[in-house]
Scaffold this motif. Structure first.
Motif: not given
Length: 595
Positions: A299-323
């Motif tokens: 939904n984020l990529t659909r609404a804002r595109g990849l260029s505006s989404s990658w900072p928040r996607v990076s945060v989510l990816s970091g949390v998944v890596a920590l888990a």
């Protein structure tokens, strides 16, 4: 290129089916399908007697029927549903039919969904006293099912009782509160009902995600029972993550951060609950939270595109890596094996790539749909403006031109014959009244006061072209004596007759404006084969002078547009005798589709 999916695609057919039957019925049918498959598998396996598990199906089908019936007769269907729970429990207990647990112990997922739907419809539509009694009966039937389906050997444990009560209260509140907020109150609309309607529309657009989350939650409820009360905090986090994912189209950027926070809380709490081996947590993240994370990334990529989404996607990816590191299945603590970490990283990157690709695909589709809609709106607005411009020029300008011609004649003849001037004043008054009437029609059309699909001008369209042409000529607003020859059938097509009247009207207006020395004009209207032939001529021979008030230069343009809309032909120019000649051929077979 069309923006929507092909009408015969699986997604389009599934979406149309969900819209037609409604989301509640779709969820109910999905639960029924799951129970049929699960019961069939259990009836044919090697554990216990064969076919005995099929004894659950009559009660399951009866609950589905009651839930569907509740959409029309909520109170009666709710009471019948409570009775079905009691009698099916008696049959299960009498014939030792094994019942599996879902959200509630020993209650199938279809019975849970059907019961929740019945509670919702009863609380929303029945009178308060009746609703209280029927909901109480459903709760009592559910309690009978929970406690009565255990066999004589293995009774229900205290931890299962606590979990059943807790989950039952959550289901009851989740059904009653929206029903009370959306309760039918007659003609006065409740703002809360409108909010729930918007939430329902939002959920309808997320039905594939809701389906995946629902099935994942079913399995997570089962694992929560197996882990007793220790798994409830993780289940609660999964429920919150599922809700955030479903509502994420409203605020996708905040939803990604919310999911990241839920995943972080779940990752930190899990080691203290000792759930690493007993809970479905591939890579350290529960199934439901994995699906919810993928949904919000889409939904984020659909609404804002990849260029505006990658900072928040990076945060989510970091949390998944920590888990993945913290919730290792190694007895000695953190995950540090490079091979295992590389496999988990590859799986996470694959799921992230799929989510981003789906989001970009939906974004492209939305962009195409927006372009198509904007283009259609722009074309419709342009066509409407052109139609209004033609009406303004052909109708209003015709009357105003008559006023100018009559005023010029009155001024020239006033000194010689005052009676002629007085008569001209009367014609000027009539022309002015007709101009006001035409202007009011135009204003009403522009304001949109006409019914949908029509306008003042389409309502004004001629039903008798011959009579309207005679009235037009006899009014003599153009100031030139005019004769006519008409051979018209009574069943002339509606749009052809209307356009023919406007063409003759504009041609006569031009005669009055430009042919100052004309003493005679002639109008011909006849049907030749499959065409209506129009001809307007005058005998003016002088070089055209600039008319009073000037000329907009749109007369011939408007006539050519009218003829082009009907796929006809138009010619205008000097005739053989020196006067001006306008001829048009309009096909009688023109249709609205051609236009």
């Amino acid at each position: 290129m069309t923006a929507a999916p092909p009408p015969n695609s699986f997604y389009a057919r599934a979406a149309n089916l969900v819209r037609r039957i409604g989301v509640p019925s779709a969820v109910l049918y999905a639960a029924l399908l799951f129970d049929i498959v699960f019961t069939t598998q259990a009836a044919l396996d090697e554990h216990g007697p064969h076919f005995v598990d099929f004894g659950l199906l009559p009660g399951i089908f009866a609950m589905v029927a009651c839930a569907l019936w509740a959409q029309q007769r909520a109170a009666v269907a709710g009471a019948a549903g409570a009775a079905v729970l009691v009698f099916s429990t008696l049959a299960i207990h009498a014939f030792d039919i094994p019942a599996y647990s879902s959200v509630l112990p020993k209650v199938t997922i279809t019975e849970v969904v059907a019961g929740v739907l019945m509670v919702y419809y009863v609380a929303r539509r029945a009178r308060a006293g009746v609703a209280f009694c029927v909901v109480g009966a459903l709760v009592a039937g559910c309690l009978v099912a929970v406690f009565g389906r255990y066999n004589r050997v293995s009774g229900i444990g205290s931890s299962s009782v606590i979990q059943a009560m807790l989950f039952g209260l959550l289901l009851l509140a989740g059904a009653v509160l929206p029903a009370v907020m959306n309760r039918d109150r007659g003609p006065k609309a409740d703002p809360r009902a409108r909010k729930l309607h918007r939430v329902n529309q939002l959920a309808l657009g997320q039905w594939p995600l809701i389906g995946l989350l629902g099935f994942a939650l079913i399995f997570e409820f089962g694992y929560t029972y197996s882990s007793n009360a220790r798994g409830f905090p993780i289940l609660f986090c999964s429920l919150v993550a599922a809700a955030i994912a479903v509502l994420s189209p409203r605020r996708p950027a905040d939803a990604v951060l919310g999911i990241a926070g839920i995943l972080l809380l779940s990752a930190v709490v899990t080691p203290f609950l000792h759930l690493r081996y007993d809970y479905p947590m591939p890579g350290g993240v529960p199934f439901v939270q994995v699906i919810a994370g993928m949904g919000v990334v889409v939904n984020l990529t659909r609404a804002r595109g990849l260029s505006s989404s990658w900072p928040r996607v990076s945060v989510l990816s970091g949390v998944v890596a920590l888990a993945a590191i913290v919730n290792s299945d190694k007895p000695d603590g953190l995950q540090s094996d490079p091979q295992t970490l590389s496999v988990l990283a590859f799986a996470a990157a694959l799921m992230l790539g799929i989510s981003i690709a789906v989001g970009l695909m939906l974004r492209s589709r939305d962009s195409e749909r927006t372009t198509v809609v904007q283009s259609a709106v722009s074309e419709a607005q342009t066509a409407e403006r052109m139609a209004l411009a033609r009406e303004l020029h052909d109708v209003v300008a015709h009357h105003v031109t008559g006023i100018v011609v009559q005023a010029q004649a009155a001024r020239m003849m006033a000194a010689k014959n005052p009676q002629i001037a007085v008569e001209a004043m009367g014609r000027i008054e009539n022309a002015g009244v007709e101009a006001l009437v035409a202007m009011r029609r135009l204003v009403r059309s522009m304001r949109g006061d006409a019914p949908a699909g029509s306008s003042e001008f389409s309502e004004q369209a001629t039903t008798d072209l011959g009579a309207d042409l005679r009235k037009l000529v006899e009014s003599a607003n153009h100031g030139v004596p005019t004769s006519m020859h008409l051979e018209l059938p009574p069943d002339l097509p509606h749009e052809v007759g209307r356009s023919a009247l406007r063409l003759v009207q504009e041609s006569l207006t031009n005669v009055g404006k430009h042919a100052s020395d004309a003493t005679d004009a002639f109008v011909l209207a006849e049907v030749n084969g499959e065409e209506l032939h129009l001809r307007v001529t005058d005998n003016g021979r002088r070089t055209a002078h600039r008319p009073a008030g000037g000329s907009g230069g749109y007369g011939l343009v408007g006539m050519r547009e009218r003829v082009a809309l009907l796929k006809g032909r138009l010619s205008a120019g000097r005739g053989p005798d020196g006067g001006w000649r306008v001829e048009a051929w309009l096909p009688l077979a023109a249709t609205e589709g051609d236009e």
